[in-house]
Design a protein around this motif. Structure first.
Motif, PDB file in Angstrom:
ATOM      1  N   PHE A   1     -24.668  31.433   3.538  1.00 20.59           N
ATOM      2  CA  PHE A   1     -25.922  30.722   3.780  1.00 20.59           C
ATOM      3  C   PHE A   1     -27.046  31.363   2.966  1.00 20.59           C
ATOM      4  N   VAL A   2     -28.146  30.641   2.827  1.00 24.70           N
ATOM      5  CA  VAL A   2     -29.282  31.083   2.017  1.00 24.70           C
ATOM      6  C   VAL A   2     -30.433  31.452   2.942  1.00 24.70           C
ATOM      7  N   ILE A   3     -31.067  32.589   2.683  1.00 20.31           N
ATOM      8  CA  ILE A   3     -32.233  33.038   3.448  1.00 20.31           C
ATOM      9  C   ILE A   3     -33.478  32.636   2.679  1.00 20.31           C
ATOM     10  N   ASP A   4     -34.281  31.764   3.247  1.00 22.46           N
ATOM     11  CA  ASP A   4     -35.467  31.243   2.567  1.00 22.46           C
ATOM     12  C   ASP A   4     -36.720  31.774   3.255  1.00 22.46           C
ATOM     13  N   THR A   5     -37.407  32.698   2.605  1.00 25.55           N
ATOM     14  CA  THR A   5     -38.671  33.228   3.102  1.00 25.55           C
ATOM     15  C   THR A   5     -39.532  33.637   1.915  1.00 25.55           C
TER      16      THR A   5
ATOM     17  N   ASN B   1     -43.991  37.603  12.710  1.00 35.38           N
ATOM     18  CA  ASN B   1     -44.645  36.321  12.436  1.00 35.38           C
ATOM     19  C   ASN B   1     -44.267  35.736  11.083  1.00 35.38           C
ATOM     20  N   GLU B   2     -43.292  36.352  10.409  1.00 39.85           N
ATOM     21  CA  GLU B   2     -42.868  35.834   9.111  1.00 39.85           C
ATOM     22  C   GLU B   2     -41.982  34.598   9.295  1.00 39.85           C
ATOM     23  N   ALA B   3     -42.266  33.573   8.526  1.00 41.37           N
ATOM     24  CA  ALA B   3     -41.462  32.348   8.573  1.00 41.37           C
ATOM     25  C   ALA B   3     -40.193  32.535   7.743  1.00 41.37           C
ATOM     26  N   VAL B   4     -39.068  32.165   8.300  1.00 39.72           N
ATOM     27  CA  VAL B   4     -37.796  32.269   7.593  1.00 39.72           C
ATOM     28  C   VAL B   4     -36.926  31.093   7.998  1.00 39.72           C
ATOM     29  N   THR B   5     -36.208  30.547   7.027  1.00 40.58           N
ATOM     30  CA  THR B   5     -35.312  29.422   7.263  1.00 40.58           C
ATOM     31  C   THR B   5     -33.921  29.787   6.766  1.00 40.58           C
ATOM     32  N   ILE B   6     -32.916  29.477   7.579  1.00 44.05           N
ATOM     33  CA  ILE B   6     -31.527  29.696   7.201  1.00 44.05           C
ATOM     34  C   ILE B   6     -30.950  28.362   6.720  1.00 44.05           C
TER      35      ILE B   6
ATOM     36  N   GLN C   1     -25.388  29.001  -6.985  1.00 39.37           N
ATOM     37  CA  GLN C   1     -25.094  29.598  -5.680  1.00 39.37           C
ATOM     38  C   GLN C   1     -26.313  30.274  -5.064  1.00 39.37           C
ATOM     39  N   ASN C   2     -27.168  30.864  -5.914  1.00 41.49           N
ATOM     40  CA  ASN C   2     -28.371  31.520  -5.423  1.00 41.49           C
ATOM     41  C   ASN C   2     -29.569  30.990  -6.205  1.00 41.49           C
ATOM     42  N   ILE C   3     -30.431  30.257  -5.508  1.00 43.50           N
ATOM     43  CA  ILE C   3     -31.558  29.601  -6.175  1.00 43.50           C
ATOM     44  C   ILE C   3     -32.503  30.631  -6.783  1.00 43.50           C
ATOM     45  N   GLU C   4     -32.851  31.670  -6.023  1.00 45.70           N
ATOM     46  CA  GLU C   4     -33.807  32.668  -6.509  1.00 45.70           C
ATOM     47  C   GLU C   4     -33.278  33.382  -7.749  1.00 45.70           C
TER      48      GLU C   4
END
Length: 515
Positions: free
Chosen positions: A105-109, A420-425, A462-465
């Motif tokens: 999965f990808v960690i988006d923050t 309080n950091e926003a993160v999306t899996i 596979q990894n956007i960043e």
């Protein structure tokens, strides 16, 4: 004489005292709840799910039977009794778990420091635990992730299957735990004899309370070194060697649900899986029932005992019959024709129904023959995609709980406050795709969508960043080469000749002055 009010007050007080004396203790309550849950239909179905996944099906206990005296069914041992398993259920569990959790999965923050810390915690070991948790949730309807500190002092995660955990929820929606009971088996010794011991752990906000279950009675499982049976979730050791126990503010058991109702997959398809096993076993049984163990008609047999007849037929392949005048002797059979096409048709129907009820897909689907397009592929994946949506919703809720424990860990270890950091899996689904068509669509969308959006949709990324960073490095290198070339060629040597270009009147000499 007592007044009416005094009389009623005394009566109510007596009732309260009697009720207090007859009230169950917490220990008695747990004993009764555990006894009720151990053999409940819900837990039995959860265990069945795990057994069926491991190829332990009900067909293995099947016996051949016949109609005996008085029409009663009786087991027999002298007939073929094959027990064939075609584990389509296990195939569906693997298919669905790999579809949603087979890829990382990808960690988006937006916080890069937070992202790097999460990547260290959500490493390959965690990915494996999560994937196994997905399979356990499919088998049991629910599985449990337990965050703890390993021997190296690192935050780690364990997986508990559904049939080990008896949850006590605060709400009817099953979103918050009041406390939970874990029942598991260990092998020990009583003297020199091996023995299976039932261990019980109660998880609440005060820590873990350990018991041994003997004859339905909970006995404290005392640690002889410390003479306690209650342990904290976390033990911290200071520089002087002193130890202190700490507990989480939440119960560290995180539910991974297959669906909102916590219904295991086996409950939807067990009868179909059993039907497949029975059809295959019966087909093999019927094929093995040849003339030496099928229905025989005897005429004027030279003997009286049928067991002797069977023995002679099996041993010599022949029997003796009499011929008395007009009475002819002989042996005839009732021919039973095994129609393989009938079995094939039934099996295909069962397998198709199992795939549809499990909401999976058939990799040998006719829509994949020839030159399938993306629309055909998406049509084939429609059922599993819908089911994955439900499971992903539950997993996202689970990750909120996991991140709560991770953030507390990072704050307590001085690595930063990220509450309080926003993160999306983001889950990467393992769907077959028409890569050529997708790449063509991405190329046609250039100038309409951002590069980041287009890169995210590319099937090879596979990894956007990482891909964006690689693109930026390549563009920077191209700019530097272009700038170097522009500043070098006007007064440098001509490529391939080794000579300097001639200067004409009006040209700049590279110092801002005209020649």
């Amino acid at each position: 004489m007592l007044s009416f009010i005094d009389f009623m007050t005394t009566k109510v007080s007596n009732l309260i005292m009697q009720g207090a004396k007859s009230r169950m203790t917490d220990k008695e309550f747990l004993e009764r709840e555990i006894a009720r849950w151990k053999n409940s239909s819900q837990r039995i179905m959860q265990i069945k799910g795990h057994l069926y996944y491991e190829n332990e099906h009900d067909i293995l206990a099947r016996k051949r039977t016949v109609i005996g005296e008085g029409g009663e069914i009786q087991p027999v041992d002298n007939l073929p009794n094959n027990r064939v398993i075609d584990n389509q259920y296990g195939k569906m569990v693997n298919q669905k778990a790999n579809y949603l959790l087979g890829k990382a999965f990808v960690i988006d923050t937006k916080n890069e420091q937070y992202a790097e810390l999460l990547k260290k915690i959500f490493n390959k070991s965690f990915m494996k635990t999560l994937k196994n948790g997905g399979k356990a949730a499919l088998n049991g309807g629910i599985a449990w992730i337990y965050p703890y500190y390993n021997d190296a002092g690192e935050l780690d995660f364990r997986l508990f299957p559904s049939y080990e955990i008896l949850p006590f929820w605060k709400d009817s929606e099953h979103t918050e735990l009041d406390f939970a009971v874990r029942l598991y088996l260990v092998e020990g010794y009583e003297g020199t004899q091996s023995k299976i011991i039932e261990k019980v752990e109660v998880y609440d906000l005060q820590g873990i309370h350990k018991f041994v279950l003997e004859g339905g009675i909970l006995i404290p499982d005392v640690d002889t070194e410390r003479e306690v049976f209650e342990v904290p979730y976390v033990t911290v050791t200071d520089k002087e060697g002193g130890a202190a126990g700490l507990n989480w503010e939440k119960i560290p058991l995180i539910p991974l649900k297959y669906n909102e109702q916590e219904i295991p997959l086996i409950k939807k398809v067990k009868t179909l899986q059993d039907g497949i096993n029975v059809m295959l076993s019966d087909f093999e049984n019927n094929m093995q029932e040849d003339s030496r163990n099928t229905i025989l008609i005897l005429k004027n047999y030279d003997g009286q005992d049928l067991g002797e007849f069977r023995r002679n037929l099996a041993t010599y392949g022949a029997v003796k019959v009499r011929y008395d005048g007009e009475t002819k002797g002989g042996v005839e059979t009732l021919e039973i024709t095994v129609n393989a096409e009938n079995y094939k048709t039934i099996l295909e129907s069962f397998k198709k129904a199992l795939i549809e009820n499990a909401m999976g897909y058939d990799a040998k689907d006719d829509r994949l023959s020839g030159n399938p397009n993306q629309m055909n592929i998406q049509s084939m994946y429609s059922d599993i995609d819908l089911d994955a949506n439900d499971m992903e919703t539950e997993l996202q809720a689970a990750f909120e709980e996991i991140l709560w424990f991770v953030n507390i860990h990072l704050a307590n270890t001085g690595q930063g406050d990220f509450e309080n950091e926003a993160v999306t899996i983001l889950f990467n689904r393992d769907m077959m795709m028409d890569e050529g068509q997708i790449i063509e669509n991405i190329r046609n969308s250039e100038g309409i969508l951002s590069n980041e959006t287009l890169i995210a949709q590319h099937p090879w990324v596979q990894n956007i960043e990482d891909e964006l960073k690689k693109l930026e490095r390549e563009r920077q290198k191209e700019r530097e080469e272009f700038e170097q070339q522009q500043g070098y060629n006007p007064w440098g040597k001509n490529e391939g000749t080794g000579t300097s270009p001639s200067k004409k009147e009006g040209d700049f000499d590279g110092k801002g002055e005209k020649v």
